[in-house]
Design an enzyme around this catalytic site. Structure first.
Site, PDB file in Angstrom:
ATOM      1  N   GLY A 244       0.829  -1.206   0.000  1.00 19.22           N
ATOM      2  CA  GLY A 244       0.000   0.000   0.000  1.00 19.22           C
ATOM      3  C   GLY A 244       0.861   1.254   0.000  1.00 19.22           C
ATOM      4  N   GLU A 245       1.954   1.208   0.761  1.00 19.24           N
ATOM      5  CA  GLU A 245       2.855   2.354   0.869  1.00 19.24           C
ATOM      6  C   GLU A 245       3.511   2.660  -0.487  1.00 19.24           C
ATOM      7  OE1 GLU A 245       5.557   1.918   4.136  1.00 19.24           O
ATOM      8  OE2 GLU A 245       6.785   3.633   3.537  1.00 19.24           O
ATOM      9  N   ARG A 246       3.944   1.615  -1.165  1.00 20.89           N
ATOM     10  CA  ARG A 246       4.641   1.810  -2.452  1.00 20.89           C
ATOM     11  C   ARG A 246       3.682   2.253  -3.547  1.00 20.89           C
ATOM     12  NH1 ARG A 246       8.643  -3.327  -1.184  1.00 20.89           N
ATOM     13  NH2 ARG A 246       9.859  -2.108   0.288  1.00 20.89           N
ATOM     14  N   ALA A 249       2.934   5.815  -3.132  1.00 22.85           N
ATOM     15  CA  ALA A 249       4.093   6.628  -3.556  1.00 22.85           C
ATOM     16  C   ALA A 249       4.085   6.791  -5.075  1.00 22.85           C
ATOM     17  CB  ALA A 249       5.394   5.969  -3.099  1.00 22.85           C
TER      18      ALA A 249
END
Ligand SMILES: Cc1cc2nc3c(=O)[nH]c(=O)nc-3n(C[C@H](O)[C@H](O)[C@H](O)COP(=O)(O)OP(=O)(O)OC[C@H]3O[C@@H](n4cnc5c(N)ncnc54)[C@H](O)[C@@H]3O)c2cc1C
Length: 382
Positions: A244-246, A249
């Site tokens: 989810g973080e990537r 981004a």
């Protein structure tokens, strides 16, 4: 087979307008002042909570909206219009990086104590994985959580932790077992625990409005029931959470490029040299055409990753590709857009100067471009 893919419905677009209005009216006018202050007002957390921005895809039972991932994409795309990359990072850490794993794995108690107040924006959340000696190499984490009866005793240090100076709780990675990836666990960690502290706030070159901290843990006792999921399964949870973080981004990178290129087109039309607009010179027309074409490719790769993620399909390779392509491209776009602005591009009051320094983080945080290449090459059997 015909390809017709329009991920955003009218409801997504209506939501997008709410975020855009928030950004343009309430956030962007203050972006520079918050950069100068090195922080933004804490009250913005409950404001975001009130608008449902921390709980977009989280369960309704805990105050979320239980919506699909395209709402998160629309949210992150519009958030860039706040012109405060630091604030954007802080808010996305809260809703999209620190709490999804609690929504997935937490007990009722953890959801009540940590997830629900974070969704409301009453408690500030941080994700504490990185350490002075373990960034890319997550399996090298040294912070330990030793079991003593019904408690875990935490010792060690974390660094580069976004929201770290004022977080009310951490989603914290600790070593509970053997060396290497097999001995890691995740815990929820309230920061009012005795012997926890903030060693210092790190001064950064960009994303200035977000606080980034070094944290220490010196025999900090938390109840053992604050373990998230199963003991020693933390590495797999962290890797899943990274997706989810990537992805977010990559979405931020695409949206930041869009804004930089819009701004470059506008400036290039207005600014004249040698009797004509800069943007009419072939070198700049071609440069912009090239970047707009690459941006389109990065956007659709990112949407492909978002589609897989949204449908719960295996997405690690495509998400890593999207982060790699979009975040690397953002560096070249930022460089050229700044160059097009000439001297104006070098003064802090210009949007492009701030964007140039802020997008630099994208190839580093949440997994570097080199690590993305490692993941893609392994997935390709290389
Ligand atoms: C502003 C900011 C905010 C952050 N927020 C958070 C946060 O909220 N929570 C958190 O836990 N962390 C956070 N981080 C940490 C971030 O995720 C790490 O900095 C990142 O993962 C890289 O780790 P590192 O800095 O230790 O680099 P290192 O791992 O030391 O890498 C140094 C260089 O070596 C390269 N390298 C490493 N391994 C390999 C390899 N196998 N092959 C080829 N090259 C390699 C890297 O790509 C990099 O170029 C943040 C960082 C910053 C700067």
């Amino acid at each position: 087979m015909p390809i017709a893919f329009e991920p955003f419905t009218e409801d997504h677009e209506a939501f997008r307008r709410v975020v855009r209005e928030l950004c343009e009216r309430e956030l962007a006018p203050h972006a520079r002042a918050w950069d100068e202050a090195g922080i933004f007002p804490r009250e913005l957390f409950p404001r975001f909570g009130e608008l449902g921005l921390f709980g977009i895809r989280h369960p309704v039972q805990w105050g979320g909206s239980g919506l699909d991932y395209w709402y998160v994409v629309a949210y992150a795309e519009e958030l860039v219009r706040s012109r405060s990359a630091g604030l954007n990072m802080a808010m996305l850490v809260q809703g999209e990086m620190a709490i999804p794993v609690i929504a997935d794995l937490g007990t009722e108690e953890q959801k009540r104590e940590f997830l629900a107040p974070a969704v409301r924006g009453e408690k500030i959340a941080a994700l504490a994985i990185s350490e002075p000696d373990a960034g890319s190499d997550v399996a090298a984490i040294r912070t330990t959580a030793r079991r003593e009866g019904d408690e875990l005793v935490v010792n060690g240090s974390k660094t580069w932790i976004t929201n770290g100076t004022r977080a009310d709780f951490l989603t914290l990675a600790v070593r509970t077992g053997q060396p290497g990836a097999g001995g890691l666990s995740l815990v929820t960690f309230p920061t009012d625990v005795k012997n926890f502290g903030v060693s210092r706030k790190l001064e950064k070159i960009g994303n200035l409005a977000s606080d980034t901290a070094v944290l220490f843990f010196d025999d900090c006792r938390i109840p053992r029931r604050f373990l998230l999921g199963e003991e020693n399964q933390g590495f797999a949870y962290i890797m899943a959470n990274f997706q989810g973080e990537r992805l977010v981004a990559a979405v931020l990178a695409v949206s930041a490029m869009q804004l930089m290129l819009e701004e470059a087109k506008r400036y290039g039309r207005e600014r004249h040299a040698f009797g004509r607009p800069i943007a009419s010179m072939q070198v700049w027309r071609h440069k912009l055409a090239e970047h707009l074409s690459s941006l389109e490719a990065a956007r659709w790769l990112t949407y492909r990753a978002a589609d897989l993620f949204n449908r719960g399909e295996p997405a690690v390779k495509v998400i890593s590709m999207a982060k790699l392509v979009a975040c690397d491209l953002a560096q070249r776009v930022a460089y050229d857009c700044m160059q097009l602005h000439g001297g104006m591009g070098y003064v802090v009051e210009s949007e492009i100067a701030r964007a140039w320094r802020d997008v630099r983080l994208l190839t580093i945080a949440g997994g570097t471009s080199e690590i993305m290449k490692e993941i893609v090459s392994k997935a390709e059997g290389l």
